[in-house]
Design a protein around this motif. Structure first.
Motif, PDB file in Angstrom:
ATOM      1  N   MET A 158       0.566  -0.967   0.269  1.00 45.88           N
ATOM      2  CA  MET A 158       0.006  -0.071   0.064  1.00 45.88           C
ATOM      3  C   MET A 158       0.812   1.529   0.011  1.00 45.88           C
ATOM      4  N   LYS A 159       0.530   1.907  -0.280  1.00 46.57           N
ATOM      5  CA  LYS A 159       1.642   3.601  -0.858  1.00 46.57           C
ATOM      6  C   LYS A 159       1.056   4.103   0.232  1.00 46.57           C
ATOM      7  N   GLU A 160       2.968   4.536   0.563  1.00 44.91           N
ATOM      8  CA  GLU A 160       1.997   5.779   1.895  1.00 44.91           C
ATOM      9  C   GLU A 160       1.555   7.399   1.161  1.00 44.91           C
ATOM     10  N   LYS A 161       0.209   7.326   2.755  1.00 51.06           N
ATOM     11  CA  LYS A 161      -0.028   9.007   2.322  1.00 51.06           C
ATOM     12  C   LYS A 161       0.655  10.141   2.559  1.00 51.06           C
ATOM     13  N   ILE A 162       1.277  11.236   1.429  1.00 46.97           N
ATOM     14  CA  ILE A 162       1.762  11.938   1.482  1.00 46.97           C
ATOM     15  C   ILE A 162       1.352  13.237   1.842  1.00 46.97           C
ATOM     16  N   ASN A 163       1.557  13.557   2.703  1.00 43.87           N
ATOM     17  CA  ASN A 163       1.006  14.725   4.186  1.00 43.87           C
ATOM     18  C   ASN A 163       0.957  16.234   3.370  1.00 43.87           C
ATOM     19  N   LYS A 164      -0.274  16.952   3.342  1.00 51.57           N
ATOM     20  CA  LYS A 164      -0.697  18.092   2.116  1.00 51.57           C
ATOM     21  C   LYS A 164       0.856  19.129   2.463  1.00 51.57           C
ATOM     22  N   VAL A 165       1.105  19.314   3.131  1.00 51.73           N
ATOM     23  CA  VAL A 165       2.249  20.043   3.850  1.00 51.73           C
ATOM     24  C   VAL A 165       2.912  20.056   3.018  1.00 51.73           C
ATOM     25  N   ILE A 166       3.799  18.320   3.115  1.00 54.20           N
ATOM     26  CA  ILE A 166       5.007  18.795   2.425  1.00 54.20           C
ATOM     27  C   ILE A 166       4.867  18.421   0.467  1.00 54.20           C
ATOM     28  N   SER A 167       3.724  18.316  -0.175  1.00 56.65           N
ATOM     29  CA  SER A 167       2.926  17.752  -0.998  1.00 56.65           C
ATOM     30  C   SER A 167       3.256  19.004  -1.770  1.00 56.65           C
ATOM     31  N   LYS A 168       2.775  19.911  -0.897  1.00 54.96           N
ATOM     32  CA  LYS A 168       2.906  21.913  -1.023  1.00 54.96           C
ATOM     33  C   LYS A 168       4.393  22.324  -1.098  1.00 54.96           C
ATOM     34  N   PHE A 169       4.905  22.005  -0.520  1.00 57.17           N
ATOM     35  CA  PHE A 169       5.999  22.619  -1.068  1.00 57.17           C
ATOM     36  C   PHE A 169       6.612  22.137  -1.619  1.00 57.17           C
ATOM     37  N   SER A 170       6.958  21.033  -1.631  1.00 55.18           N
ATOM     38  CA  SER A 170       7.363  20.265  -3.433  1.00 55.18           C
ATOM     39  C   SER A 170       7.268  20.440  -4.143  1.00 55.18           C
ATOM     40  N   ASP A 171       5.310  21.235  -4.429  1.00 52.83           N
ATOM     41  CA  ASP A 171       4.794  21.420  -5.754  1.00 52.83           C
ATOM     42  C   ASP A 171       5.046  22.971  -5.738  1.00 52.83           C
ATOM     43  N   LEU A 172       5.243  23.868  -4.892  1.00 58.34           N
ATOM     44  CA  LEU A 172       5.759  24.701  -5.278  1.00 58.34           C
ATOM     45  C   LEU A 172       7.375  25.057  -5.715  1.00 58.34           C
ATOM     46  N   ARG A 173       8.064  24.131  -5.326  1.00 57.43           N
ATOM     47  CA  ARG A 173       9.325  23.638  -5.737  1.00 57.43           C
ATOM     48  C   ARG A 173      10.086  23.456  -7.210  1.00 57.43           C
TER      49      ARG A 173
END
Length: 277
Positions: A1-16
């Motif tokens: 099962m794929k680990e769910k990524i926290n939205k805060v972490i995802s947001k910084f990744s997308d912005l980067r």
């Protein structure tokens, strides 16, 4: 099962990926009232806020300056409770499910309700992470375990004079981002920042970058010029709080003008976050 990524972490990744910095906004829940604070948060999101911090009113906010203290006192006089704040977040998340929302609160509120119970309720209402200014990592073992189990981002604070060993520990347990306090003392707008602020950002980045954690800077940022200087020094995000609360206070009798002024201010700040070298 794929680990769910926290939205805060995802947001910084997308912005980067888009070569942007994070605009993080702080709002006192229940100020001037619970319904208006919900409208304020939704307005900030519509005008460009990337991440929202929601402050739960507390009677002894040791990290906060007079502007936010006054807002807390006002909300408490209106009997705004932590449950009211979480219900408000739940309503916001029903419309803006992908926007990360952090709760900023003090340890007494969490532990008086048993941390596991409070955190589980927060998650059920759409909260993505927590900032607890008076919680040190030495006291956070159980909190960290529960937060990890619930996929809640943890954010710990570092000061300009935090030594390298302690900074490494703070960075390692901050799963969302490291919150660097730009100045000594409490929150509130500043007329200017000293050289030590920018030196501290650069020094802190040597640790946060090595461990792959974003660094956001807050306390006292009140203008686009302030924000630009923090970003130029290397910050991955800027946190705006007291300046927003002051706008709310200044236009408390004119909701339309309040929202218009907040929107214009956020758009200005977001433009800075999109400027890259």
């Amino acid at each position: 099962m794929k680990e769910k990524i926290n939205k805060v972490i995802s947001k910084f990744s997308d912005l980067r990926k888009n070569n942007e910095k994070a605009l993080i906004t702080y709002v006192v829940a229940g100020y001037p009232d619970i319904d208006t604070s919900r409208l304020i948060i939704e307005n900030l999101i519509e005008h460009g806020a990337d991440i929202v911090e929601v402050g739960i009113p507390f009677s002894d906010p040791m990290a906060d300056g007079p502007i936010i203290q006054k807002a807390f006192a006002h909300a408490l006089e209106k009997n705004v409770t932590p449950d009211d704040c979480l219900k408000m977040i739940n309503l916001i998340k029903s419309k803006y499910s992908q926007v990360p929302i952090l709760v900023m609160t003090y340890s007494n509120i969490i532990f008086s309700r048993k941390d596991a119970k409070f955190l589980k309720t927060a998650v059920s209402c759409g909260v993505d992470g927590l900032i607890v200014p008076d919680l040190t990592f030495e006291e956070a073992e159980n909190y960290l375990k529960v937060a990890e189990d619930l996929n809640l981002a943890t954010v710990f604070l570092a000061a300009p004079n935090t030594d390298s060993k302690r900074l490494a520990k703070i960075t390692s347990i901050s799963t969302g981002f490291v919150y660097m306090v730009s100045v000594y003392g409490i929150t509130g707008s500043r007329n200017q920042f000293e050289k030590y602020t920018f030196d501290s950002i650069r020094r802190t980045l040597t640790t946060t970058s090595k461990l792959g954690k974003p660094l956001a800077v807050g306390f006292g940022i009140s203008s686009a010029q302030d924000a630009a200087k923090m970003i130029e020094a290397g910050a991955d995000g800027i946190i705006i709080g007291s300046s927003l609360t002051k706008i709310v206070s200044d236009f408390s009798d004119d909701k339309s003008q309040m929202l218009k002024s907040l929107g214009a201010f956020i758009e200005q700040m977001k433009r800075v976050c999109k400027i890259t070298n």
